[in-house]
Write a protein that holds these residues in place. Structure first.
Motif, PDB file in Angstrom:
ATOM      1  N   ILE A 255      48.164  38.021  23.521  1.00  0.00           N
ATOM      2  CA  ILE A 255      48.001  37.809  24.957  1.00  0.00           C
ATOM      3  C   ILE A 255      49.001  38.695  25.695  1.00  0.00           C
ATOM      4  CG2 ILE A 255      48.121  36.132  26.842  1.00  0.00           C
ATOM      5  CD1 ILE A 255      47.437  33.941  24.817  1.00  0.00           C
ATOM      6  N   LYS A 256      48.526  39.355  26.737  1.00  0.00           N
ATOM      7  CA  LYS A 256      49.390  40.169  27.585  1.00  0.00           C
ATOM      8  C   LYS A 256      49.338  39.651  29.022  1.00  0.00           C
ATOM      9  CE  LYS A 256      48.825  44.585  25.065  1.00  0.00           C
ATOM     10  NZ  LYS A 256      50.232  44.998  24.897  1.00  0.00           N
ATOM     11  N   ILE A 257      50.466  39.756  29.712  1.00  0.00           N
ATOM     12  CA  ILE A 257      50.518  39.475  31.143  1.00  0.00           C
ATOM     13  C   ILE A 257      51.177  40.672  31.812  1.00  0.00           C
ATOM     14  CG2 ILE A 257      51.491  37.990  32.937  1.00  0.00           C
ATOM     15  CD1 ILE A 257      51.289  35.637  31.026  1.00  0.00           C
ATOM     16  N   ALA A 297      54.761  29.420  26.344  1.00  0.00           N
ATOM     17  CA  ALA A 297      55.073  30.847  26.412  1.00  0.00           C
ATOM     18  C   ALA A 297      54.343  31.519  27.575  1.00  0.00           C
ATOM     19  CB  ALA A 297      54.706  31.525  25.094  1.00  0.00           C
ATOM     20  N   VAL A 298      53.068  31.189  27.763  1.00  0.00           N
ATOM     21  CA  VAL A 298      52.269  31.814  28.828  1.00  0.00           C
ATOM     22  C   VAL A 298      52.785  31.411  30.200  1.00  0.00           C
ATOM     23  CG1 VAL A 298      49.981  31.809  29.914  1.00  0.00           C
ATOM     24  CG2 VAL A 298      50.184  32.159  27.446  1.00  0.00           C
ATOM     25  N   THR A 299      53.031  30.129  30.411  1.00  0.00           N
ATOM     26  CA  THR A 299      53.469  29.669  31.740  1.00  0.00           C
ATOM     27  C   THR A 299      54.855  30.221  32.094  1.00  0.00           C
ATOM     28  OG1 THR A 299      54.217  27.605  30.713  1.00  0.00           O
ATOM     29  CG2 THR A 299      52.056  27.589  31.780  1.00  0.00           C
ATOM     30  N   GLN A 300      55.765  30.275  31.112  1.00  0.00           N
ATOM     31  CA  GLN A 300      57.094  30.826  31.380  1.00  0.00           C
ATOM     32  C   GLN A 300      57.023  32.310  31.715  1.00  0.00           C
ATOM     33  OE1 GLN A 300      59.534  29.830  27.964  1.00  0.00           O
ATOM     34  NE2 GLN A 300      59.951  27.758  28.702  1.00  0.00           N
ATOM     35  N   PHE A 301      56.197  33.040  30.956  1.00  0.00           N
ATOM     36  CA  PHE A 301      56.076  34.480  31.177  1.00  0.00           C
ATOM     37  C   PHE A 301      55.409  34.749  32.526  1.00  0.00           C
ATOM     38  CE2 PHE A 301      55.174  38.869  30.460  1.00  0.00           C
ATOM     39  CZ  PHE A 301      56.019  39.284  29.435  1.00  0.00           C
ATOM     40  N   PHE A 302      54.363  33.985  32.826  1.00  0.00           N
ATOM     41  CA  PHE A 302      53.638  34.146  34.087  1.00  0.00           C
ATOM     42  C   PHE A 302      54.567  33.857  35.272  1.00  0.00           C
ATOM     43  CE2 PHE A 302      50.781  32.986  37.525  1.00  0.00           C
ATOM     44  CZ  PHE A 302      49.735  33.876  37.387  1.00  0.00           C
ATOM     45  N   SER A 303      55.336  32.784  35.168  1.00  0.00           N
ATOM     46  CA  SER A 303      56.253  32.412  36.249  1.00  0.00           C
ATOM     47  C   SER A 303      57.302  33.491  36.474  1.00  0.00           C
ATOM     48  CB  SER A 303      56.938  31.082  35.914  1.00  0.00           C
ATOM     49  OG  SER A 303      55.995  30.047  35.796  1.00  0.00           O
ATOM     50  N   LYS A 304      57.787  34.081  35.390  1.00  0.00           N
ATOM     51  CA  LYS A 304      58.775  35.149  35.507  1.00  0.00           C
ATOM     52  C   LYS A 304      58.192  36.354  36.231  1.00  0.00           C
ATOM     53  CE  LYS A 304      61.826  38.055  32.694  1.00  0.00           C
ATOM     54  NZ  LYS A 304      62.253  38.412  31.306  1.00  0.00           N
ATOM     55  N   GLU A 305      56.916  36.691  35.899  1.00  0.00           N
ATOM     56  CA  GLU A 305      56.252  37.826  36.537  1.00  0.00           C
ATOM     57  C   GLU A 305      55.924  37.542  38.001  1.00  0.00           C
ATOM     58  OE1 GLU A 305      55.521  41.012  35.157  1.00  0.00           O
ATOM     59  OE2 GLU A 305      57.023  40.195  33.775  1.00  0.00           O
ATOM     60  N   LEU A 306      55.905  36.264  38.382  1.00  0.00           N
ATOM     61  CA  LEU A 306      55.577  35.879  39.753  1.00  0.00           C
ATOM     62  C   LEU A 306      56.777  35.173  40.389  1.00  0.00           C
ATOM     63  CD1 LEU A 306      52.870  36.338  41.271  1.00  0.00           C
ATOM     64  CD2 LEU A 306      52.289  33.956  40.807  1.00  0.00           C
ATOM     65  N   SER A 307      57.945  35.609  40.017  1.00  0.00           N
ATOM     66  CA  SER A 307      59.173  34.926  40.448  1.00  0.00           C
ATOM     67  C   SER A 307      59.385  34.972  41.958  1.00  0.00           C
ATOM     68  CB  SER A 307      60.382  35.532  39.735  1.00  0.00           C
ATOM     69  OG  SER A 307      60.475  36.927  40.012  1.00  0.00           O
ATOM     70  N   PRO A 337      49.602  38.284  38.542  1.00  0.00           N
ATOM     71  CA  PRO A 337      49.533  39.066  37.299  1.00  0.00           C
ATOM     72  C   PRO A 337      48.208  38.902  36.565  1.00  0.00           C
ATOM     73  CG  PRO A 337      51.628  37.902  37.462  1.00  0.00           C
ATOM     74  CD  PRO A 337      50.765  37.392  38.575  1.00  0.00           C
ATOM     75  N   ASN A 338      47.708  40.002  36.031  1.00  0.00           N
ATOM     76  CA  ASN A 338      46.527  39.941  35.176  1.00  0.00           C
ATOM     77  C   ASN A 338      46.913  39.351  33.822  1.00  0.00           C
ATOM     78  OD1 ASN A 338      44.911  41.247  37.111  1.00  0.00           O
ATOM     79  ND2 ASN A 338      45.597  43.257  36.401  1.00  0.00           N
ATOM     80  N   ILE A 339      46.015  38.558  33.268  1.00  0.00           N
ATOM     81  CA  ILE A 339      46.205  37.997  31.923  1.00  0.00           C
ATOM     82  C   ILE A 339      45.146  38.627  31.022  1.00  0.00           C
ATOM     83  CG2 ILE A 339      46.223  35.908  30.510  1.00  0.00           C
ATOM     84  CD1 ILE A 339      46.969  34.355  33.057  1.00  0.00           C
ATOM     85  N   ASP A 340      45.586  39.282  29.954  1.00  0.00           N
ATOM     86  CA  ASP A 340      44.659  39.948  29.041  1.00  0.00           C
ATOM     87  C   ASP A 340      44.622  39.229  27.701  1.00  0.00           C
ATOM     88  OD1 ASP A 340      43.951  42.026  30.787  1.00  0.00           O
ATOM     89  OD2 ASP A 340      45.751  43.164  30.256  1.00  0.00           O
ATOM     90  N   LEU A 341      43.426  38.888  27.263  1.00  0.00           N
ATOM     91  CA  LEU A 341      43.220  38.416  25.898  1.00  0.00           C
ATOM     92  C   LEU A 341      42.878  39.641  25.056  1.00  0.00           C
ATOM     93  CD1 LEU A 341      41.034  35.248  26.621  1.00  0.00           C
ATOM     94  CD2 LEU A 341      43.528  35.411  26.487  1.00  0.00           C
ATOM     95  N   VAL A 342      43.786  40.032  24.182  1.00  0.00           N
ATOM     96  CA  VAL A 342      43.556  41.202  23.326  1.00  0.00           C
ATOM     97  C   VAL A 342      42.738  40.741  22.135  1.00  0.00           C
ATOM     98  CG1 VAL A 342      44.637  43.079  22.058  1.00  0.00           C
ATOM     99  CG2 VAL A 342      45.774  42.132  24.086  1.00  0.00           C
ATOM    100  N   MET A 349      39.850  44.214  25.530  1.00  0.00           N
ATOM    101  CA  MET A 349      40.547  43.094  26.159  1.00  0.00           C
ATOM    102  C   MET A 349      39.650  42.399  27.173  1.00  0.00           C
ATOM    103  SD  MET A 349      44.396  44.637  26.800  1.00  0.00           S
ATOM    104  CE  MET A 349      43.821  46.187  27.480  1.00  0.00           C
ATOM    105  N   TRP A 350      39.717  41.085  27.173  1.00  0.00           N
ATOM    106  CA  TRP A 350      39.071  40.278  28.208  1.00  0.00           C
ATOM    107  C   TRP A 350      40.138  40.042  29.276  1.00  0.00           C
ATOM    108  CZ3 TRP A 350      35.312  35.676  27.131  1.00  0.00           C
ATOM    109  CH2 TRP A 350      34.911  35.095  28.336  1.00  0.00           C
ATOM    110  N   ARG A 351      39.990  40.701  30.413  1.00  0.00           N
ATOM    111  CA  ARG A 351      40.983  40.599  31.478  1.00  0.00           C
ATOM    112  C   ARG A 351      40.634  39.441  32.409  1.00  0.00           C
ATOM    113  NH1 ARG A 351      43.998  45.582  34.125  1.00  0.00           N
ATOM    114  NH2 ARG A 351      45.142  45.142  32.189  1.00  0.00           N
ATOM    115  N   ILE A 352      41.610  38.565  32.609  1.00  0.00           N
ATOM    116  CA  ILE A 352      41.462  37.427  33.521  1.00  0.00           C
ATOM    117  C   ILE A 352      42.229  37.752  34.789  1.00  0.00           C
ATOM    118  CG2 ILE A 352      41.844  34.955  33.846  1.00  0.00           C
ATOM    119  CD1 ILE A 352      41.780  34.666  30.784  1.00  0.00           C
TER     120      ILE A 352
END
Length: 425
Positions: A255-257, A297-307, A337-342, A349-352
């Motif tokens: 998963i990428k953000i 992991a996803v919520t922490q990373f997402f929150s950091k990118e949207l701080s 942030p875009n969320i990518d399922l690799v 990638m399925w980009r959300i």
């Protein structure tokens, strides 16, 4: 005299050809079908109307992507001159995987006959099951050429189950009378359509285009949305994985953000020998469910990118929420942030986008539309929910064992609300 005979012969051949052509057009079978979808605002489930019985009657069903069969309640108002309950040990029972002879203590009627086949039906929201009678009746479905509705077409001996009404008591919209299963089984809706129309070149393919007023396609592409957009053109593909239970999975590798790798336990992304792990798709789960460690992991990373966006108290069932007014709207989604399922290949990638990752959970509160699935290791580690599939075309191509996905159709100036149902004949 000879010229008169030749003239008569030419006329005869012309008329005969016209009759044969007309008859072939009458008897030719269509190879593509549609069902209109509507999102129930309370349960967030998708409902479709299917015509059944003789005389034909419109019956509302919840759509269950992984359901094994179509079931409907028959106890009170099921009336049809073409209803038939196959006998025990018949070919139909074998096809349904039934080895149980149904016994009924009340008066004979649809759903209640002795020495017929017993099959388990399930409420996919609560998991409640009940023994049901296997039955056959007429099903009618609307044909299409991909852009407009066409004539209704009959499937004369469609297999389904007559289930007790107790299965409707919890979790489902109050208006529905049953559940339409699309899973990989011999008596699911897509499989029976494939079997009945195989001589017409019908392909074992179906596609979901979820929206408040969406559409489901059966058969191969193209599929068109207003304004004349072939929504199969942007499809990317990944292998379609089918579990032993007939459920639909895909392989997510990472998963990428914002194009950055999210640190997760990749072992959870693989399906082990017990069938645990991996990524399943579902229309019953309104939002994507993540194993607890992936969710964290996803919520922490997402929150950091949207701080830069102020967080507020989470609204159940979500874990991370923000002030809506702080999130700017863009033309095709939210500037988050875009969320990518690799997937199986790092280039696939399925980009959300924001439109599928952020939901307004309460007035003025927007939340990351992912749910904590806990530490339970008995099922899929990721369940892609309906919200993440909205306004995405998702095609299940069982002929080629592949899953097609478009990512957001909003970038193509259309949406899953845009099928032209106004031209119904």
């Amino acid at each position: 005299m000879a010229s008169s005979f030749l003239l008569f012969l030419l006329i005869f051949l012309s008329v005969s050809s016209f009759i044969l052509l007309s008859e072939s057009q009458k008897t030719s079978k269509p190879n593509r079908f549609i069902l209109q979808l509507q999102k129930d605002p309370k349960t967030k489930l998708y409902v479709t109307n299917i015509y059944k019985r003789t005389p034909s009657q419109k019956v509302p069903f919840v759509v269950d992507l992984n359901g094994r069969l179509l079931w409907v309640t028959c106890e009170k108002s099921y009336r049809s001159s073409t209803y038939h309950a196959p006998r025990c040990h018949s070919t139909q029972c074998s096809r349904a995987g039934s080895h149980y002879c149904h016994i009924c203590s009340t008066r004979d009627g649809p759903g209640c006959h002795n020495n017929t086949c017993g099959v388990m039906s399930m409420n996919p929201v609560t998991g409640l099951t009940a023994m049901s009678e296997l039955a056959q009746d007429v099903l009618s479905i609307q044909s299409t050429q991909g852009s407009n509705p066409g004539p209704m077409v009959r499937v004369p001996q469609f297999l389904f189950t007559c289930a007790p009404s107790l299965l409707l008591q919890r979790g489902l919209p109050s208006t529905v009378q049953g559940v339409a299963g699309l899973g990989h089984s011999l008596i699911s809706l897509p499989t029976q359509l494939t079997s009945h129309f195989s001589s017409a070149g019908f392909a074992p393919i179906f596609a979901l285009c979820l929206a408040p007023k969406g559409v489901m396609f059966f058969g191969d592409s193209p599929y068109y949305m207003l304004p004349n957009v072939d929504i199969t053109r942007p499809l990317s593909y990944t292998p379609l994985i089918i579990s032993p239970q007939g459920e639909y999975y895909m392989e997510v590798k990472s998963i990428k953000i914002n194009d950055k790798d999210v640190p997760i336990d990749t072992a959870l992304l693989s399906i082990n020998k017990q069938g645990v792990g991996g990524t399943k798709l579902s229309t019953i789960n309104p939002y994507t469910i993540l194993h607890h460690s992936i969710f964290k992991a996803v919520t922490q990373f997402f929150s950091k990118e949207l701080s830069a966006i102020p967080q507020v108290k989470p609204v159940a069932p979500f874990g991370v929420c923000f002030k809506s007014k702080s999130i700017k709207n863009s033309r095709v989604g939210l500037e988050v942030p875009n969320i990518d399922l690799v997937l199986h290949d790092k280039h696939v990638m399925w980009r959300i986008y924001g439109a599928n990752s952020i939901v307004e959970a309460a007035p003025g509160v927007s939340c990351l539309a992912f749910v904590d699935g806990g530490m339970d290791n008995n099922g899929a580690s990721i369940i892609i929910g309906a919200y993440q599939m909205e306004n995405n075309l998702v095609q299940f191509d069982k002929a080629r064992s592949r899953l097609g996905f478009s990512s957001s159709l909003l970038f193509y100036k259309t949406s899953c609300n845009n099928f032209n149902f106004t031209a119904i004949p």
